[in-house]
Design an enzyme around this catalytic site. Structure first.
Site, mmCIF file in Angstrom:
data_model
loop_
_atom_site.group_PDB
_atom_site.id
_atom_site.type_symbol
_atom_site.label_atom_id
_atom_site.label_comp_id
_atom_site.label_asym_id
_atom_site.label_seq_id
_atom_site.Cartn_x
_atom_site.Cartn_y
_atom_site.Cartn_z
ATOM 1 N N CYS A 1 -38.402 7.378 21.574
ATOM 2 C CA CYS A 1 -39.145 6.189 21.141
ATOM 3 C C CYS A 1 -40.621 6.332 21.519
ATOM 4 O O CYS A 1 -41.328 7.134 20.931
ATOM 5 C CB CYS A 1 -38.503 4.938 21.731
ATOM 6 S SG CYS A 1 -38.986 3.412 20.898
ATOM 7 N N HIS B 1 -32.973 5.883 19.733
ATOM 8 C CA HIS B 1 -32.475 6.007 21.104
ATOM 9 C C HIS B 1 -31.106 6.680 21.098
ATOM 10 O O HIS B 1 -30.071 6.003 21.049
ATOM 11 C CB HIS B 1 -32.369 4.631 21.766
ATOM 12 C CG HIS B 1 -33.684 3.993 22.082
ATOM 13 N ND1 HIS B 1 -34.258 4.049 23.331
ATOM 14 C CD2 HIS B 1 -34.559 3.304 21.299
ATOM 15 C CE1 HIS B 1 -35.422 3.416 23.319
ATOM 16 N NE2 HIS B 1 -35.628 2.949 22.086
ATOM 17 N N GLU C 1 -29.460 7.927 23.423
ATOM 18 C CA GLU C 1 -28.675 7.671 24.637
ATOM 19 C C GLU C 1 -27.641 6.572 24.447
ATOM 20 O O GLU C 1 -26.611 6.546 25.143
ATOM 21 C CB GLU C 1 -29.595 7.320 25.815
ATOM 22 C CG GLU C 1 -30.316 5.977 25.736
ATOM 23 C CD GLU C 1 -31.653 6.030 25.017
ATOM 24 O OE1 GLU C 1 -32.478 5.126 25.232
ATOM 25 O OE2 GLU C 1 -31.871 6.982 24.241
#
Length: 600
Positions: free
Chosen positions: A398, A525, A527
């Site tokens: 990001c 993102h 993750e």
């Protein structure tokens, strides 16, 4: 539908979220379908506008919901996809009730906490519990509900009352209350003290909720006489009192519960005895033991703004851990405050400046996570510059991708004024700009949120290979600024490669440096979708590149198979505290349990 409610007492941050997730894992291993709900008693509608320092990270769901980080635990442990409605807040409930009152749905009645708020809470729970979250049709068998905060908190009162009514509403055999409490050990005498738990249970009973099971947090397993004392004074059967002691990594918690027969106690309360099968947790056991026995380190610098609180980057840490375990490496995280890398710090605090650069120069890989605001941005740009010039594996997420683009424009294109309009609105070379559809007046829920498609435009890129040469991927987003499309052609001519874009071709999703061992930035993102045993491809790439093993994981057949093969088959020692192996003492605690990763 049957319900398991997890509450907490004595102190906050005991690990209710991990306990609730672990109960879900155990019940799922028994052959049951499980969903989860998190109740947060704060007045915010969602977690989107809350500071990471105050509440930890904001977790983003597929539908764009900005929710409490515990929903990330549920998704990772149970491998499910939740919705924004799986996170209930006081703000949502009151907003819902007031909207109904404005429409006239209450037919002139006086709208009160009881029954209107409490009824709304119960109806919300029943509605959301029926939403399938595991990819199968129909509702789950069990809904695990976590009540945030600590018993006795003023803001929890409407939820406590509603849950008390709910236990009668669904009836005996359909509701099980697990109370997580603290049994401290006084260092002076070394004795486990039960009085805090006794008082907590008494307070819970006084509010109309009767615990069926006690999950006791302590530094070591409860002594038998301590369990007998708790059973006597808390009116809970001895076989329904479990110890959740400190462990090398949180993947041991479902195993602890299994070893103490927690599934039998829950099954008994829910009238499932004889229906559920013996839990099968062989893969979970192998993963937990593998994590314990890793000794070859991989050192990753996380260069961020919120490095003083690891929960601010919880999903980042978990994704790094998943990838490092997949690569059979022991994760060591070096926290580098981004602002300490800046020239101003060299003048104001030279010791902090030297320490930050010493950490950065001693790592195997660099990760710059997302964030908001201008504090530390120049330090992140310097970290990206160091990784680019010194061929250090780099992953920017990001804002981390955006600073990599800014640094490239400044250093390679010699656009010294290059910046983001977020930090310098009047910059002459805006590399990063505000999204045209974004709101400048409202912050909550106005970003580009949720799962979006990223289409690979460079088929032989490292990122495309890590994702198994797919034509596109769906990843979760949370941003309101993006790469300026008017500068893309100029950046690409200078050597920057935009390997993936959105469906319009105007939004840059992945950036790479082809002539670098591993230099990747992602606007999304990754993750948020990383799971134990299913490491995020980009995180797996970072760890593998940091270990000199990138070519291995770029083989599509191996990207998602690293964890299962060659796992140890030994079984966790039943009911006893297992000391961490040599080299595992330097650990950081998360949500009350040791999370098994190493930090400095």
């Amino acid at each position: 539908m049957k319900y398991v409610l997890v509450t907490g007492g004595v102190v906050s941050r005991l690990g209710k979220g991990v306990t609730a997730s672990s109960i879900g894992v155990l019940l799922k291993a028994c052959g049951l379908r499980v969903t989860s709900i998190k109740i947060d008693p704060y007045l915010n509608t969602d977690a989107g506008t809350m500071s990471p320092f105050e509440h930890g990270e904001v977790f983003v769901l597929d539908d764009g919901g900005e929710v409490d980080l515990d929903l990330g635990n549920y998704e990772r442990f149970l491998d499910i996809k939740l919705t924004r409605d799986n996170n209930i807040t006081t703000g949502k409930i009151y907003q819902h009730v007031i909207a109904k009152e404005r429409k006239g749905d209450y037919l002139g009645k006086t709208v009160q906490v009881v029954p209107h708020i409490t009824d709304a809470i119960q109806e919300w729970i029943e509605r959301v519990a029926a939403i399938p979250v595991d990819g199968e049709e129909g509702p789950a068998d069990i809904c695990v509900i976590e009540l945030g905060g600590t018993i006795g908190d003023i803001e929890s009162a409407p939820f406590i009352e509603a849950l008390g009514q709910f236990s009668y509403r669904v009836g005996t055999g359909n509701f099980c209350l697990v109370h997580v409490s603290l049994v401290p050990v006084l260092n002076v005498v070394g004795e486990q003290k039960t009085k805090p738990t006794q008082h907590s249970v008494r307070g819970l009973r006084g509010l109309g909720l009767i615990p069926d099971i006690l999950a006791c947090r302590s530094t070591k397993a409860l002594e038998e006489n301590v369990k007998e004392k708790l059973a006597q004074f808390c009116h809970v059967p001895l076989e329904s009192i479990f110890t959740l002691y400190d462990v090398p990594n949180i993947w041991h918690i479902p195993l602890l519960l299994k070893d103490q027969k927690a599934h039998l106690a829950i099954s008994k309360v829910l009238n499932l005895a004889g229906i559920v099968k013996e839990p099968s947790l062989e893969e979970w056991t192998s993963r937990a033991e593998l994590c314990d026995n890793l000794h070859v380190p991989v050192r990753i610098a996380v260069v961020g703004k919120y490095t003083g609180l690891s929960d601010a980057y919880l999903s980042i840490l978990k994704a790094l851990l998943h990838a490092s375990v997949a690569c059979r490496k022991k994760l060591v995280v070096d926290w580098v405050p981004a602002c300490d890398l800046e020239k101003e710090t060299e003048k104001e605090n030279p010791n902090a400046y030297k320490a930050a650069w010493k950490l950065l120069k001693g790592v195997d890989g660099v990760l710059v996570p997302g964030g908001f605001g201008d504090r530390g941005v120049e330090g992140k740009i310097l970290a990206a510059k160091y990784a680019r010039e010194n061929k250090i594996p780099f992953l920017g997420i990001c804002l981390g991708m955006q600073v990599a683009v800014i640094e490239f424009a400044r250093s390679v294109l010699s656009l010294l004024d290059a910046n983001s309009t977020e930090f310098k609105p009047d910059t002459k070379h805006p590399c990063i700009v505000f999204m045209p559809e974004g709101s400048r007046t409202h912050m909550g829920g106005t970003m580009r949120l949720g799962s979006r498609k990223s289409i690979f435009t460079v088929k032989d890129s490292k990122s495309a290979k890590l994702y198994g040469n797919k034509s596109f991927v769906d990843e979760r987003h949370r941003h309101r600024y993006e790469v300026n499309p008017d500068m893309v052609e100029r950046l690409e001519k200078a050597g920057l490669s935009f390997a993936a874009k959105d469906e319009t071709g105007k939004r840059m999703e992945i950036v790479e440096l082809p002539n670098h061992p591993f230099f990747i930035g992602a606007q999304f993102h990754p993750e948020y979708k990383s799971r134990p045993g299913k490491a995020s491809p980009l995180f797996l790439g970072l760890i593998a590149a940091s270990c000199g093993e990138l070519d291995t994981v770029m083989n599509p057949a191996s990207v998602h198979q690293h964890l299962i093969s060659n796992c140890p088959k030994s079984v966790f020692v039943n009911g006893t505290s297992k000391k961490a192996p040599n080299g595992m003492a330097d650990v950081r605690y998360n949500n009350g349990y040791c999370n098994g990763l190493h930090s400095r």
